[in-house]
Enzyme design. Structure first.
Site, PDB file in Angstrom:
ATOM      1  N   ARG A  49       0.780  -1.058   0.163  1.00  0.00           N
ATOM      2  CA  ARG A  49       0.033  -0.004  -0.218  1.00  0.00           C
ATOM      3  C   ARG A  49       1.092   1.295  -0.002  1.00  0.00           C
ATOM      4  O   ARG A  49       0.437   2.352  -0.623  1.00  0.00           O
ATOM      5  CB  ARG A  49      -0.848   0.095   1.209  1.00  0.00           C
ATOM      6  CG  ARG A  49      -1.666   1.183   1.351  1.00  0.00           C
ATOM      7  CD  ARG A  49      -2.577   1.252   2.526  1.00  0.00           C
ATOM      8  NE  ARG A  49      -1.595   0.926   3.869  1.00  0.00           N
ATOM      9  CZ  ARG A  49      -1.069   2.004   4.431  1.00  0.00           C
ATOM     10  NH1 ARG A  49      -1.084   3.093   3.867  1.00  0.00           N
ATOM     11  NH2 ARG A  49      -0.516   1.620   5.447  1.00  0.00           N
ATOM     12  N   ILE A 101       7.259  -5.359  -6.531  1.00  0.00           N
ATOM     13  CA  ILE A 101       8.228  -4.027  -6.851  1.00  0.00           C
ATOM     14  C   ILE A 101       8.358  -3.295  -5.752  1.00  0.00           C
ATOM     15  O   ILE A 101       8.824  -2.183  -5.632  1.00  0.00           O
ATOM     16  CB  ILE A 101       7.536  -3.059  -7.936  1.00  0.00           C
ATOM     17  CG1 ILE A 101       6.300  -2.729  -7.565  1.00  0.00           C
ATOM     18  CG2 ILE A 101       7.429  -3.875  -9.441  1.00  0.00           C
ATOM     19  CD1 ILE A 101       5.425  -1.783  -8.445  1.00  0.00           C
ATOM     20  N   CYS A 345      57.412  -1.961 -18.827  1.00  0.00           N
ATOM     21  CA  CYS A 345      56.399  -2.919 -19.135  1.00  0.00           C
ATOM     22  C   CYS A 345      55.414  -2.576 -19.934  1.00  0.00           C
ATOM     23  O   CYS A 345      54.870  -2.989 -21.087  1.00  0.00           O
ATOM     24  CB  CYS A 345      55.742  -3.713 -17.712  1.00  0.00           C
ATOM     25  SG  CYS A 345      56.980  -4.623 -16.651  1.00  0.00           S
ATOM     26  N   ARG A 365      53.922  -4.982 -22.936  1.00  0.00           N
ATOM     27  CA  ARG A 365      54.672  -6.014 -23.516  1.00  0.00           C
ATOM     28  C   ARG A 365      54.658  -7.277 -22.250  1.00  0.00           C
ATOM     29  O   ARG A 365      54.745  -8.279 -22.520  1.00  0.00           O
ATOM     30  CB  ARG A 365      56.212  -5.851 -23.622  1.00  0.00           C
ATOM     31  CG  ARG A 365      56.993  -5.079 -22.208  1.00  0.00           C
ATOM     32  CD  ARG A 365      58.475  -5.317 -22.573  1.00  0.00           C
ATOM     33  NE  ARG A 365      58.996  -4.915 -21.397  1.00  0.00           N
ATOM     34  CZ  ARG A 365      59.386  -5.756 -20.499  1.00  0.00           C
ATOM     35  NH1 ARG A 365      59.444  -7.166 -20.591  1.00  0.00           N
ATOM     36  NH2 ARG A 365      60.004  -5.509 -19.202  1.00  0.00           N
ATOM     37  N   TYR A 408      52.083 -15.406 -12.438  1.00  0.00           N
ATOM     38  CA  TYR A 408      53.130 -15.953 -11.794  1.00  0.00           C
ATOM     39  C   TYR A 408      52.672 -17.399 -11.077  1.00  0.00           C
ATOM     40  O   TYR A 408      51.416 -17.356 -10.474  1.00  0.00           O
ATOM     41  CB  TYR A 408      53.783 -15.150 -11.069  1.00  0.00           C
ATOM     42  CG  TYR A 408      54.858 -14.124 -11.650  1.00  0.00           C
ATOM     43  CD1 TYR A 408      55.926 -14.556 -11.937  1.00  0.00           C
ATOM     44  CD2 TYR A 408      54.331 -12.811 -11.676  1.00  0.00           C
ATOM     45  CE1 TYR A 408      56.729 -13.562 -12.834  1.00  0.00           C
ATOM     46  CE2 TYR A 408      55.175 -12.033 -12.413  1.00  0.00           C
ATOM     47  CZ  TYR A 408      56.292 -12.303 -12.997  1.00  0.00           C
ATOM     48  OH  TYR A 408      57.079 -11.634 -13.424  1.00  0.00           O
TER      49      TYR A 408
END
Length: 462
Positions: A49, A101, A345, A365, A408
């Site tokens: 409501r 909702i 890098c 790289r 790694y």
């Protein structure tokens, strides 16, 4: 009589569970309202409501409106039932979809029926003022089907998430997935397809080659959320680059230890730089960015007006010739490589302007996905933000081109943990003031709505 009719939920919620303030939505997000309309139009919307009254008691058009109330009465425009179960029973044979909702009581009672098939959740990244909260873990039994890319509107970062019960096949209504998934998916790809390789550090890697990621900078700032990223470290390192600094002690004095391992006396001696003072890293990024081609002596020397100042040239091109295809920043100088504590890098970046939007593409790289890449994404996104502000441009994309893309071996278990995590919305970034690109300090940068999972420890390979 029992019913097999199921329903979906549609709601927006902060990460701490906030859903309302003074019987209204605490935020104004036009796109989210349009999405709500797209999902629910043609269906049956069920609300409490108070939620109905918050809409000025006007039914939503092109939908069957149902209110759960013991006091209201049905009308030509609104059907009223005392309980959610009664509504489910009434519409048991309807072909129309049901959507809960709001508000709080309706969501909680709806979940208690065990008939919720899926949830269309808008996750609000900023903790706005709320006076109605759901338990922030209320949907913990649901599975994440999809998470959208981060969006922003009126200073609020948010995204969409589709949550499902097992066996649900409901439509997600999500077109573009969260961009952090690119990073997580790449980790999975490396683990599945990577080739085992020996490397300079002796740790060993799993590697793939030639990958790409793209991040939309116009909507949010791509600071990864599946582990907490040291944003102050990102900022301080970039400012150190932009000032042309090569003295690692300047970062250490600020508590930023990114370069510590590559600047120790022991390390410099092992790579033939016995003459270099400790933490003098040689002609690394900052030197190449601001003094490309100058002869390097040591980190104490003043190199003013020596070499090519690539950063200043980029600023001039962006302001005066933004259509140039030569707006390039390079850190790779073969003559200087042996003098560097660590060769670059992230080697080169190119800047591109289209329709007033600045984009950056960076080639890297060597791509350490555990530790380095989260920093690199944020660093070049930040550089693009700063250049856009300096040159009065809007934001476009950051495109990350990856060469040797690796993990790694001592990071594998930590990354397995990370890829199980679900990203939060990316934060927003505000740059305060109108300083020169070279005069900013860490205090000039403000992250808005940064929510992240806990830090994951990984040891750097040196």
């Amino acid at each position: 009589m029992t019913t097999n009719k199921t329903f979906s939920m549609v709601l927006a919620m902060t990460l701490n569970g906030g859903i309302g303030y003074q019987n209204r939505l605490p935020w104004k997000l036009k796109e989210d309202l349009q999405r709500f309309k797209k999902i629910t139009t043609g269906g049956i919307v069920i609300m409490g409501r108070k939620t109905f009254e918050s809409m000025n008691s006007k039914p939503l058009p092109n939908r069957v409106n149902v209110v759960i109330s013991k006091n209201m009465k049905s009308s030509n425009e609104v059907q009223v039932f005392p309980r959610i179960e009664d509504a489910l029973q009434f519409y048991n044979t309807s072909h129309q979809k049901l959507y809960l909702i709001g508000g709080k009581r309706i969501f909680e009672e709806g979940l208690a029926t065990d008939k919720c098939s899926d949830v269309h959740l808008t996750r609000i990244g900023v903790e706005t003022k709320c006076d109605v909260y759901l338990n922030k873990n209320i949907f913990s039994t649901f599975q994440v089907n999809k998470t959208s890319q981060t969006k922003s509107e009126n200073g609020i970062n948010y995204d969409y998430q589709h949550l499902i019960n097992k066996n649900s096949h409901e439509q997600s209504y999500i077109d573009e997935e969260h961009q952090e998934n690119q990073y997580l998916d790449m980790i999975t790809k490396i683990m599945k397809e990577g080739v085992s390789k020996d490397d300079r550090t002796g740790v060993g890697t799993m590697s793939i080659f030639g990958q790409t990621m793209r991040f939309n900078l116009a909507q949010s700032f791509p600071l990864l959320t599946t582990k907490k990223v040291f944003f102050r470290g990102v900022v301080e390192e970039l400012l150190w680059f932009l000032r042309g600094n090569t003295n690692g002690k300047l970062l250490l004095d600020k508590g930023v230890k990114i370069w510590e391992g590559n600047g120790t006396r022991e390390y410099l001696d092992t790579i033939g730089l016995q003459h270099r003072q400790e933490h003098d890293l040689g002609p690394v990024y900052g030197f190449q960015w601001r003094h490309f081609g100058a002869k390097y002596k040591d980190c104490q020397t003043d190199y003013s007006n020596q070499g090519v100042d690539q950063v200043k040239e980029i600023i001039q091109l962006l302001k005066n010739n933004p259509d140039s295809r030569r707006i390039i920043l390079s850190a790779w100088n073969p003559i200087d490589l042996k003098q560097m504590a660590l060769p670059p890098c992230h080697v080169m970046s190119q800047f591109f302007v289209a329709n007033g939007k600045l984009s950056c593409m960076m080639y890297q790289r060597s791509c350490d996905f555990g530790l380095g890449i989260p920093f690199n994404i944020a660093s070049y996104a930040l550089l693009t933000y700063m250049l856009a502000k300096e040159c009065n441009l809007n934001l476009g994309e950051f495109v990350h081109v990856l060469g040797d893309t690796h993990i790694y071996s001592n990071h594998v278990e930590a990354l397995k943990k990370q890829i199980e995590r679900v990203p939060y919305p990316f934060p927003l970034l505000k740059i305060k003031g109108n300083k020169s690109l070279f005069d900013y300090t860490y205090e000039d940068f403000e992250l808005v709505g940064y929510n992240a999972h806990d830090k994951i420890e990984m040891k750097m390979a040196v």
